[in-house]
Design an enzyme around this catalytic site. Structure first.
Site, PDB file in Angstrom:
ATOM      1  N   SER A  38       0.845  -1.193   0.000  1.00  0.00           N
ATOM      2  CA  SER A  38       0.000   0.000   0.000  1.00  0.00           C
ATOM      3  C   SER A  38       0.889   1.254   0.000  1.00  0.00           C
ATOM      4  CB  SER A  38      -0.958  -0.048   1.195  1.00  0.00           C
ATOM      5  OG  SER A  38      -1.978   0.896   1.067  1.00  0.00           O
ATOM      6  N   ASP A  47      -8.497  -4.676  -6.210  1.00  0.00           N
ATOM      7  CA  ASP A  47      -8.055  -3.897  -5.052  1.00  0.00           C
ATOM      8  C   ASP A  47      -8.874  -2.608  -4.941  1.00  0.00           C
ATOM      9  OD1 ASP A  47      -6.565  -2.262  -3.193  1.00  0.00           O
ATOM     10  OD2 ASP A  47      -4.841  -3.554  -3.562  1.00  0.00           O
ATOM     11  N   HIS A 101      -7.311  -5.934  -0.745  1.00  0.00           N
ATOM     12  CA  HIS A 101      -6.191  -4.999  -0.769  1.00  0.00           C
ATOM     13  C   HIS A 101      -4.884  -5.778  -0.656  1.00  0.00           C
ATOM     14  CE1 HIS A 101      -4.140  -1.259  -0.475  1.00  0.00           C
ATOM     15  NE2 HIS A 101      -3.946  -1.277   0.829  1.00  0.00           N
TER      16      HIS A 101
END
Length: 512
Positions: free
Chosen positions: A225, A451, A481
């Protein structure tokens, strides 16, 4: 308001302010800090700022988690000036010393997530990587135990998170802006010394100091991320110090804050569509709707009803429209959470908002005792220091139609989140980071087609931005994610093969 992007709780674009010209980072002057010795000891329980809880349990083979503090300059332009302590954690490599490669440094995202509290939670997932690496993570500056940004107290944060984050008229807009200004002023009051020094470039320089003190000639890195953006900024500043690096759940480095939030609106809407389709396509009856459109229509009605009349949540708090939106978003980070979303919606339709509020609390870093970690304060501080743009209420109102078109459910929430930095005390650095990294070793960039928080298109943008011969894209056709922690064998074999044996998968590899 924070945009969605914390990984274990997740959320958009942090940006780059180079203190040295591109390509000159290798000459950074660290003073005598590179000679420091880390004093590794058994880890204590996480601090309140890290999320609290118990000290990490040993791994299945008995390996004990160890913690230490790395000294770093407060201001990297004055490397011999004031110092701050950066909290580190590690689990020693399990394989023979002759096979050890070095330390594999993790950043799990946010910005604002504590690596010290997160790595032990995922430690068993990286058992294969630990055969040749010490697993290492850290609390970036401003986070957890590393000179944490402090803003409001727990009671004030309860109020902050229950405010109406999607104003419909002038009075509601004024209240949102006033409450945001109050939060930002509290950050300046309590954290004025650290606020100018929490940019992503500062954290990247910290990682290069960490690499040297850990004794590694190259940085071996696993970023997830926001951690992909931090890793990319590192590669730009120190391209010849990159060893083997993996970026998973990839941030689009070409977008400004508005573009990133709009992309998230589309991403979370896609995840919600997939959730609704999954529920109604099963052989058993979907308890929250007969068709995908019915599921989404009932959720929209719930949110509309909650704006007028909240329902009991985690007592004495009530579930508001904002809490419910946040809780729904949290459940879309992983397909494993979809069952909780289904149950939470069922209960909410019956007047009980507890599950959705617990999901929202998880996103916000609130524990069962009502204590908050500093994830929100750090997230806002880092984003606002990185992002140059400052958005007005009038501008957001103009942009609402496009956000609503991207997501009828999340569009307003993400659009109004843009005003979070408007009254921030520190100027933002740039519109988006420079992540070009000529001369870097290959970086494996893993994009997930489903995602919600870091949409799949960002992976290709990251590959292109890193430059020819650096970024190698791998696609995972899945949900949630990130990709590695999905347990998909194809993804894990590709990542493990590169990090452990240096085998770069063919560009364009697809895993299903």
């Amino acid at each position: 308001m924070r945009r969605f992007r914390i990984r274990a709780a997740a959320l958009v674009s942090a940006v780059l302010l180079s203190l040295l010209p591109a390509g000159c980072g290798d000459g950074s002057k660290d003073g005598d800090l590179t000679a420091q010795k880390l004093d590794w000891k058994d880890c204590p329980a996480p601090s309140a700022a890290e999320g609290g809880g118990s000290a990490p349990s040993p791994l299945p083979d008995g390996t004990v988690w160890q913690c230490a503090t790395l000294q770093a300059p407060l201001d990297w332009s004055k490397p011999k000036g004031d110092r701050i302590g950066l909290a580190l954690i590690r689990a020693a490599a399990s394989g023979p010393a002759s096979r050890r490669i070095g330390s594999l440094v993790f950043n799990f995202g946010g910005p604002g997530g504590s690596g010290v509290s997160t790595l032990p939670a995922f430690g068993e997932d990286y058992a294969k990587l630990r055969t040749r690496y010490d697993l290492v993570s850290f609390d970036p500056r401003g986070v957890g135990r590393s000179s944490p940004v402090e803003c409001e107290n727990d009671a004030q944060l309860d109020e902050y998170f229950q405010q109406d984050a999607t104003p419909d008229n002038g009075a509601e807009r004024a209240r949102l802006l006033d409450r945001t200004k109050m939060f930002n002023a509290a950050c300046e009051k309590h954290s004025a010394k650290i606020l100018p020094h929490v940019r992503t470039t500062d954290a990247a320089r910290d990682m290069d100091l960490m690499r040297k003190v850990l004794g590694d000639a190259k940085l071996y890195y696993f970023g997830i991320s926001y951690g992909t953006e931090l890793g990319a900024v590192y590669a730009h500043l120190f391209p010849r110090h990159v060893g083997r690096a993996v970026f998973d759940a990839v941030v689009d480095p070409t977008q400004n804050a508005e573009q990133s939030s709009l992309g998230q609106a589309r991403g979370f809407q896609l995840a919600l569509d997939n959730f609704a389709e999954d529920c109604t396509s099963k052989t058993t009856e979907c308890p929250i709707g007969d068709t995908p459109q019915d599921v989404k229509a009932r959720i929209a009605k719930l949110l509309s009803d909650l704006e007028r009349k909240p329902i009991p949540g985690v007592l004495p708090r009530e579930l508001t429209q904002t809490d419910a939106t946040n809780g729904i978003a949290q459940s879309l980070y992983s397909k494993d959470f979809w069952e909780y979303l289904t149950e939470g919606l069922q209960q909410a339709y019956g007047g009980d908002g507890k599950i959705l509020m617990l999901l929202s609390d998880s996103m916000n870093g609130r524990d069962e005792n009502g204590e908050y970690s500093n994830i929100t304060a750090a997230n806002i501080a880092i984003n606002c220091s990185d992002e140059k743009s400052r958005y007005t209420s009038a501008y957001v109102q103009q942009r609402l139609p496009e956000f609503r078109a991207a997501s009828p459910l999340f569009g307003d929430y993400l659009a109004w989140g843009l005003v979070g930095c408007t009254d921030w005390a520190v100027p933002g650095a740039a519109d988006h980071p420079d992540v070009s990294a000529p001369g870097s070793a290959p970086i494996l960039v893993v994009g997930n087609t489903g995602d919600p928080a870091t949409p799949y298109e960002g992976a290709k943008k990251m590959v292109d931005s890193l430059g020819k011969g650096v970024g190698v894209e791998l696609t995972y056709r899945g949900q949630g994610h990130g990709a590695y922690d999905s347990k998909n064998r194809c993804v894990q074999d590709a990542v493990n093969g590169y990090l452990l044996d240096g085998k770069v998968p063919a560009a364009g590899t697809v895993c299903s």
